[in-house]
Structures are given as C-alpha cells and as structure tokens.
Design a protein around this motif. Structure first.
Motif, short mmCIF file in Angstrom:
data_model
loop_
_atom_site.label_atom_id
_atom_site.label_comp_id
_atom_site.label_asym_id
_atom_site.label_seq_id
_atom_site.Cartn_x
_atom_site.Cartn_y
_atom_site.Cartn_z
N GLU A 91 0.83 -1.21 0.00
CA GLU A 91 0.00 0.00 0.00
C GLU A 91 0.86 1.25 0.00
O GLU A 91 1.88 1.32 0.67
N ASP A 93 0.07 5.59 -0.05
CA ASP A 93 -0.91 6.69 -0.08
C ASP A 93 -2.34 6.18 -0.10
O ASP A 93 -3.22 6.72 -0.79
N GLY A 94 -2.60 5.11 0.66
CA GLY A 94 -3.95 4.58 0.78
C GLY A 94 -4.42 3.75 -0.40
O GLY A 94 -5.57 3.32 -0.43
N LYS A 95 -3.53 3.46 -1.34
CA LYS A 95 -3.91 2.67 -2.51
C LYS A 95 -3.12 1.37 -2.53
O LYS A 95 -1.95 1.33 -2.13
N GLN A 96 -3.76 0.30 -2.98
CA GLN A 96 -3.10 -0.99 -3.09
C GLN A 96 -2.34 -1.08 -4.41
O GLN A 96 -2.79 -0.59 -5.44
N GLY A 97 -1.18 -1.72 -4.35
CA GLY A 97 -0.37 -1.87 -5.55
C GLY A 97 0.73 -2.88 -5.31
O GLY A 97 0.59 -3.78 -4.49
N TRP A 118 6.89 1.85 -7.26
CA TRP A 118 5.59 1.27 -6.92
C TRP A 118 4.60 1.55 -8.04
O TRP A 118 4.62 2.65 -8.63
N PRO A 120 0.27 1.00 -9.04
CA PRO A 120 -1.04 0.66 -8.47
C PRO A 120 -1.64 -0.57 -9.14
O PRO A 120 -1.22 -0.96 -10.24
N GLY A 121 -2.60 -1.19 -8.44
CA GLY A 121 -3.31 -2.31 -9.03
C GLY A 121 -2.72 -3.66 -8.67
O GLY A 121 -1.85 -3.80 -7.80
N THR A 195 6.20 5.26 -8.88
CA THR A 195 6.26 6.16 -7.72
C THR A 195 7.32 5.66 -6.76
O THR A 195 7.39 4.46 -6.47
#
Length: 264
Positions: A91, A93-97, A118, A120-121, A195
């Motif tokens: 995770e 910034d609050g997003k899964q990846g 990093w 996302p997804g 990122t």
C-alpha cells in the motif's frame, strides 16, 4: 471487634497485601516505561529517516550490516540489473499496488535488491518497466531485510512465479542462483512511470504489537492493585460482620455430632 487482625491468618493476609501493592505498582511502572521507550524509539527512528534524506550518499559496503544507525541512510551501489520480481499487496498513499524489485548484480558477486518503484493495481509483470541495460549506479535509502508477518509484511505463500511476498535475503536466495545482500534499497527517485517508495523506520523501533502489549500489561498490573485492595476490604468487611453477629448472639453454635446420630 478488630482483634482478629492480630491472628496468624490475618497477619499472612496483611503481609501479602503490603508486598503485592508496591510490587504491582513497580511492574506497572516498568511496563509503562517500556512503552514510552518504544514511543521515543519510534519518534527518533522516524526523524532519522526524514533527516537522512539530506545526507550525502555513501558506498553500500560502508553501511553494512543494517542496524538502527544505518537504516534509512542514503547509499550508492553499482552493477548490472538482473532478475526482476514483483512484490504484491503493498500500500502507498492509501492505494493498493505492488513494488517492482530488481536485483542489482554488483562486482562483489552478491546481488542487491533494489525497489525501483511502486505501481497501483494487481501485480502484473507486463505493467513493470524493464530495468536499464548496462552498468548503472543507483542511489537509495538502505533498508533491513523484511520479516514476514511483521509491520504489515505479508506471509502469503504459493505466489505465482516472478513474485515474492517479502524482501529478504532468506526469501530471495531461493529465487535466484546467486548470493543476495541481507539488505535492500528503495530508490530515491523512482524509474520512469513509477512512484518512489519512501524509506521506513528500522524493525523493532515502531508502535508495533510489542509496544501495545507493554501498554496492556501496564493496565493489568495497575488493575491488579485495585483488585488486591478490593479483596482485602471485602475480607475485612466479612470478618467484621461475623464478629458483630457473634457479639449479638446471631451466630448459632454448632452442635457436636455423635457417633450414634451419624449412624442413624
């Protein structure tokens, strides 16, 4: 009415209470001190990671092995990128990846795990950009090998080929045919399209389960102080009530049981 306090039984109860209360207070204070130490360690480690961003990077070999003093420090290493792996379930910034992890083959013969960034997804090798070819020099924050199950690191097994749940030498050595450093770095500036993964505080220096266990033990020890005092007053009250009833003749004398009565 209170002469029973001088009996051997009550001497034992009073001594137990007088010893138990300071002991429980001492243990509760000690556990609270342990929790406060962990909070301070967490604060210090977090500040160190933040301040280390402005430090001049040093050669990797000068900063090993990784400890609380070197974790998060910027280092440089040179070599050629080799096998690339994905680390799912991460995770940011609050997003899964997932992390894109590439092993850097150094001149020493050992490979350095490098988190290049990093994405996302769901972890998908097709989304991960290929590493630069040829000799490269990388700069990133030094990190200790992860332990599955700690600090949110997944202990999941049975992952697809090309994936790993933890970034650790113990896990990676089974996936590549060469030695791996017992450390890894996250690039200060992520490769194109990804990122950058921020450095984290070293292990055992955060507000983890152990810290809150200390806080829970603190509450238990102080609660036990209250329990001891409550039980002492409860026993005292029962004894006083019994003595008062005896003075008023409300306590029936027990009749002796004869052998004949017992047989009948």
């Amino acid at each position: 009415m209170y002469r029973f306090l001088l009996t051997p039984r009550w001497w034992g109860i009073n001594v137990f209470v007088l010893l138990s209360i300071p002991f429980c207070i001492f243990m509760g204070s000690w556990q609270l001190g342990r929790f406060e130490d962990r909070v301070q360690d967490h604060r210090t480690a977090t500040e160190q990671v933040s301040e280390s961003r402005n430090d001049a990077p040093r050669p990797l070999k000068d900063m090993l092995p990784v400890d609380k003093a070197t974790s998060g420090k910027p280092v440089t290493a040179s070599g050629r990128y080799g096998k690339q792996l994905l680390v799912p379930g991460r995770e940011l910034d609050g997003k899964q990846g997932f992390y894109v992890l590439t092993l850097l083959r150094t001149d020493s013969g050992e490979a350095l795990p490098v988190v290049r960034g990093w994405l996302p997804g769901t972890a998908d090798a097709a989304k991960a950009p290929a590493p630069p070819a040829g000799e490269v020099t990388v700069t990133g924050a030094l990190q200790a090998s992860e332990t599955p199950g700690d600090n949110g690191v997944s202990a999941q097994g049975g992952l697809p080929a090309g994936q790993t749940s933890a970034i650790s030498a113990a896990a990676l050595v089974n996936l590549v045919p060469y030695d791996v450093y017992d450390a890894w770095i996250t690039l200060t500036k992520a490769d194109s399209g990804m990122t950058a993964v921020p450095a984290t505080a070293p292990p055992d220096s955060g507000l983890d389960l152990k810290a809150f266990q200390n806080l829970g033990y603190t509450a238990e020890w102080f609660a036990f102080v209250g329990f001891v005092i409550f039980m002492w007053f409860r026993l005292l009250r029962r004894e006083v009530e019994y003595a008062r009833d005896a003075e008023l003749g409300l306590v029936a004398d027990e009749e002796p049981v004869t052998v004949d009565a017992a047989v009948k």
